[in-house]
Motif scaffolding. Structure first.
Motif, mmCIF file in Angstrom:
data_model
loop_
_atom_site.group_PDB
_atom_site.id
_atom_site.type_symbol
_atom_site.label_atom_id
_atom_site.label_comp_id
_atom_site.label_asym_id
_atom_site.label_seq_id
_atom_site.Cartn_x
_atom_site.Cartn_y
_atom_site.Cartn_z
ATOM 1 N N TYR A 1 -5.167 4.463 -2.954
ATOM 2 C CA TYR A 1 -3.779 3.452 -1.246
ATOM 3 C C TYR A 1 -2.255 2.761 -1.664
ATOM 4 C CZ TYR A 1 -7.660 6.058 0.013
ATOM 5 O OH TYR A 1 -9.052 7.167 0.576
ATOM 6 N N ALA B 1 3.187 6.773 2.607
ATOM 7 C CA ALA B 1 3.345 7.106 3.335
ATOM 8 C C ALA B 1 0.979 7.863 3.933
ATOM 9 C CB ALA B 1 2.814 8.897 2.431
ATOM 10 N N SER B 2 0.128 7.017 2.881
ATOM 11 C CA SER B 2 -0.859 6.415 3.661
ATOM 12 C C SER B 2 -1.157 6.083 4.696
ATOM 13 C CB SER B 2 -2.038 5.916 2.608
ATOM 14 O OG SER B 2 -3.549 5.722 3.181
ATOM 15 N N TYR C 1 0.829 -1.053 -0.483
ATOM 16 C CA TYR C 1 -0.220 0.264 -0.317
ATOM 17 C C TYR C 1 1.201 1.422 0.268
ATOM 18 C CZ TYR C 1 -4.365 -2.739 1.093
ATOM 19 O OH TYR C 1 -5.716 -2.867 0.655
ATOM 20 N N ALA C 2 0.690 2.641 -0.289
ATOM 21 C CA ALA C 2 0.897 3.160 -0.582
ATOM 22 C C ALA C 2 1.751 3.440 0.609
ATOM 23 C CB ALA C 2 0.350 4.694 -0.841
ATOM 24 N N ARG D 1 0.114 7.243 7.658
ATOM 25 C CA ARG D 1 -0.136 8.023 8.196
ATOM 26 C C ARG D 1 -1.703 7.296 9.384
ATOM 27 N NH1 ARG D 1 -1.618 10.385 4.859
ATOM 28 N NH2 ARG D 1 -3.811 9.160 4.290
ATOM 29 N N ARG D 2 -1.631 6.207 8.809
ATOM 30 C CA ARG D 2 -2.729 5.880 9.785
ATOM 31 C C ARG D 2 -2.677 4.609 10.953
ATOM 32 N NH1 ARG D 2 -7.959 5.925 6.490
ATOM 33 N NH2 ARG D 2 -6.890 6.816 4.482
ATOM 34 N N VAL E 1 -10.268 1.747 4.081
ATOM 35 C CA VAL E 1 -11.118 3.121 4.159
ATOM 36 C C VAL E 1 -12.470 2.910 4.107
ATOM 37 C CG1 VAL E 1 -11.365 5.172 2.773
ATOM 38 C CG2 VAL E 1 -9.022 4.116 2.932
ATOM 39 N N ASN F 1 -12.253 4.718 -6.028
ATOM 40 C CA ASN F 1 -11.098 5.014 -5.129
ATOM 41 C C ASN F 1 -10.300 4.448 -3.991
ATOM 42 O OD1 ASN F 1 -12.135 7.781 -5.337
ATOM 43 N ND2 ASN F 1 -14.568 6.927 -4.814
#
Length: 273
Positions: A220, A32-33, A29-30, A36-37, A73, A216
């Motif tokens: 990610y 940065a995301s 998964y990306a 953050r999570r 998400v 969407n």
């Protein structure tokens, strides 16, 4: 070694542990995301380090659903981006009407808003009775919520406006009843739905699909995982089947782009070559 480098190692080991112990794979998964999570999860769980989180995850399976709630998400709307659903209604449905039976895969269905939007749209267009829906996600709590189909009443005004802008003739109130727990959508909308745990990272295809809607979710993923997901969709679709992506997603740089043609470019709808 600085503190950031140590944190990166801890996160790498945590994601590896989650994959090897429970087969949930967020390694591509990306980042940065994901970071953050995970920081949000660590703070709300009252843990000092990601190493402490790893220890809890490895030895307490009850931690896993809590962590998945942060890593996946779960925010959506009925008829989110109404132009997408209007394009399905006006441009894709006429093609789907030519088939005696239909299969639709909603990949990464979260708590079911997109699935329910499609079920309502297919009912309005006379396709519900000939359609089998497959709704998949990696989060079991999200799948359970999707199956229940109960949403807060304070979201209904926005949902209703999205529904109207999608080209619907009837009001959204035709499809739900108000109760103490929220707006409960017609149980018949899920009668033709199979809910299934499925990962775009590790699992195989659903075959002979006429429409795959995955919106969407891929934003990610890193590039390699995006390519894997698009490869799954390509192999799942019948020839001339349709793929719908989110407003910020595209096949432009995909290794599998040549398998598709733009069908409704602005709405990110593609057709299998």
């Amino acid at each position: 070694m600085d503190e950031q480098a140590v944190e990166d190692i801890e996160i790498h080991l945590l994601l590896e542990a989650l994959h090897r112990r429970y087969h949930y794979d967020f390694r591509n998964y990306a980042q940065a995301s994901v970071k953050r999570r995970l920081r949000q999860a660590r703070e709300l769980m009252g843990l000092e380090t990601f190493s402490a989180m790893q220890d809890r995850v490895l030895h307490d399976p009850a931690m896993v659903p809590r962590l998945l709630a942060f890593l996946t998400v779960q925010v959506s709307e009925l008829f989110r981006d109404p132009g997408y659903f209007r394009a399905l209604r006006e441009k894709v449905v006429p093609h789907l009407r030519t088939y005696p039976s239909l299969k639709v895969w909603v990949a990464g269905c979260s708590t079911g808003e997109e699935l329910r939007s499609l079920a309502i749209l297919f009912r309005e267009e006379g396709l519900e009775e000939r359609t089998q829906f497959y709704a998949t996600d990696i989060n079991p709590d999200a799948l359970a919520a999707a199956a229940r189909g109960v949403y807060p009443l304070d979201r209904m005004a926005a949902f209703a406006e999205n529904h109207r802008l999608s080209g619907a003739a009837a009001p959204l109130t035709d499809y739900y009843t108000q109760g103490r727990d929220g707006a409960a959508f017609d149980p018949a909308l899920r009668e033709r739905v199979v809910f299934h745990d499925h990962s775009l990272v590790t699992d195989a295809v659903f075959s002979e699909m006429h429409l795959v809607s995955c919106r969407n979710v891929m934003i990610y993923f890193d590039r390699a995982l995006q390519d894997r997901a698009v490869g799954l969709f390509r192999d799942s679709l019948i020839r001339k089947g349709f793929l719908g992506l989110g407003a910020k997603e595209s096949l432009r740089f995909s290794a599998h782009a040549e398998a598709f043609r733009d069908f409704a470019r602005e709405e990110r709808i593609y057709q299998r070559q």
